[in-house]
Design an enzyme around this catalytic site. Structure first.
Site, PDB file in Angstrom:
ATOM      1  N   SER A   1       0.818  -1.176  -0.065  1.00 38.96           N
ATOM      2  CA  SER A   1       0.007  -0.124   0.033  1.00 38.96           C
ATOM      3  C   SER A   1       0.834   1.271   0.142  1.00 38.96           C
ATOM      4  O   SER A   1       2.050   1.249   0.322  1.00 38.96           O
ATOM      5  CB  SER A   1      -0.796   0.089   1.235  1.00 38.96           C
ATOM      6  OG  SER A   1      -1.568   1.248   1.402  1.00 38.96           O
TER       7      SER A   1
ATOM      8  N   TYR B   1      -2.867  -0.512  10.293  1.00 41.64           N
ATOM      9  CA  TYR B   1      -2.640  -0.967   8.692  1.00 41.64           C
ATOM     10  C   TYR B   1      -1.396  -0.565   8.264  1.00 41.64           C
ATOM     11  O   TYR B   1      -0.785  -1.450   7.486  1.00 41.64           O
ATOM     12  CB  TYR B   1      -3.889  -0.350   8.004  1.00 41.64           C
ATOM     13  CG  TYR B   1      -3.956  -0.460   6.766  1.00 41.64           C
ATOM     14  CD1 TYR B   1      -4.616  -1.775   5.990  1.00 41.64           C
ATOM     15  CD2 TYR B   1      -3.485   0.566   5.751  1.00 41.64           C
ATOM     16  CE1 TYR B   1      -4.733  -1.982   4.774  1.00 41.64           C
ATOM     17  CE2 TYR B   1      -3.913   0.166   3.983  1.00 41.64           C
ATOM     18  CZ  TYR B   1      -4.359  -1.043   3.919  1.00 41.64           C
ATOM     19  OH  TYR B   1      -4.376  -1.060   2.627  1.00 41.64           O
TER      20      TYR B   1
END
Length: 254
Positions: free
Chosen positions: A138, A151
């Protein structure tokens, strides 16, 4: 170009969103697709849609956090040429707002889940003379994103593990790269917004879309196209790299 004819590709989280787009495209390009999902119905539906189009797909219900389940599933598949580590979950909160249970859940699915798949796939790939791995990181692994502590931790780990695999298995003909998307419009994102920003869905969707300098979220099919390239013979000289697909988020948000 970018054909995967006869290749056996395992895609985790392949029942929806980015994973489903990858599974669908890989099958269109000739791969035999193996979809691994916690949600058995989603896996089966995705596989049926692929086979209805005349391509090959199989569905497996397995929990990536359970190493023995993953080992057994991979052994039942037998030949694995491609692994796409796509399964993952999100969490909103800074470190003070991240409960231990939430942190451990994100770690278990995103980090341990990818590790379990790598642990199971690498011996199979070595025995078959090589393979290709793409892991979904990501932009949060490269830049600071507000309220994404757990995350970001997990996606930083994905990035690092991908590089480590690339280095350790150079001489086993195994390539490993990661993809770092910015926000991608999937049913997961819609559900995420509804859960965390109830009553502000339209406003938040617009805000998240505009956070990419290009002015919109990515489409799952765009991420799938990059994954296809990285898993194809045309990318045979590429390993140990991370590829942002971010609408300019990392370089142009200034």
């Amino acid at each position: 170009m970018f054909k995967l004819t006869g290749k056996h590709a395992v895609i985790t989280g392949g029942g929806s969103g980015i994973g489903k787009a990858i599974a669908t495209l890989f099958a269109q390009q000739g791969a035999v697709v193996h979809i691994i999902e916690l949600n058995a119905d989603a896996a089966q539906q995705a596989a049926q849609q692929i086979t209805a189009a005349g391509n090959q797909a199989f569905a497996y219900s397995a929990d990536v956090t359970n190493q023995q389940q993953i080992i057994d599933t991979f052994q039942s598949i037998g030949k694995i040429d491609i692994l796409v580590n796509n399964a993952g979950i999100a969490h909103v909160g800074n470190v003070e707002k991240t409960a231990e249970a939430d942190f451990e859940r994100v770690y278990s699915v995103n980090v341990k889940g990818a590790y379990n798949c790598l642990f199971a796939a690498i011996p199979v790939m070595k025995a078959n003379g090589g393979g290709v791995i793409v892991s979904m990181a990501s932009i949060a692994s490269s830049v600071g994103i507000a309220d994404r502590f757990a995350y970001s931790m997990s996606k930083g780990a994905i990035h690092a593990m991908s590089m480590s695999i690339a280095r350790d298995y150079l001489h086993d003909n195994i390539r490993s790269n990661s993809i770092s998307p910015a926000r991608v419009h999937t049913p997961f994102v819609d559900g995420f917004i509804s859960k965390n920003y109830a009553g502000q869905e339209a406003e938040m969707f617009q805000k998240l879309s505009q956070s990419q300098p290009i002015g919109r979220m990515a489409k799952p099919e765009e991420v799938a196209g990059l994954a296809l390239y990285l898993c194809s013979e045309e990318a045979g000289f590429i390993t140990g790299c991370d590829y942002p697909i971010d609408g300019g988020f990392i370089k142009l948000n200034n």
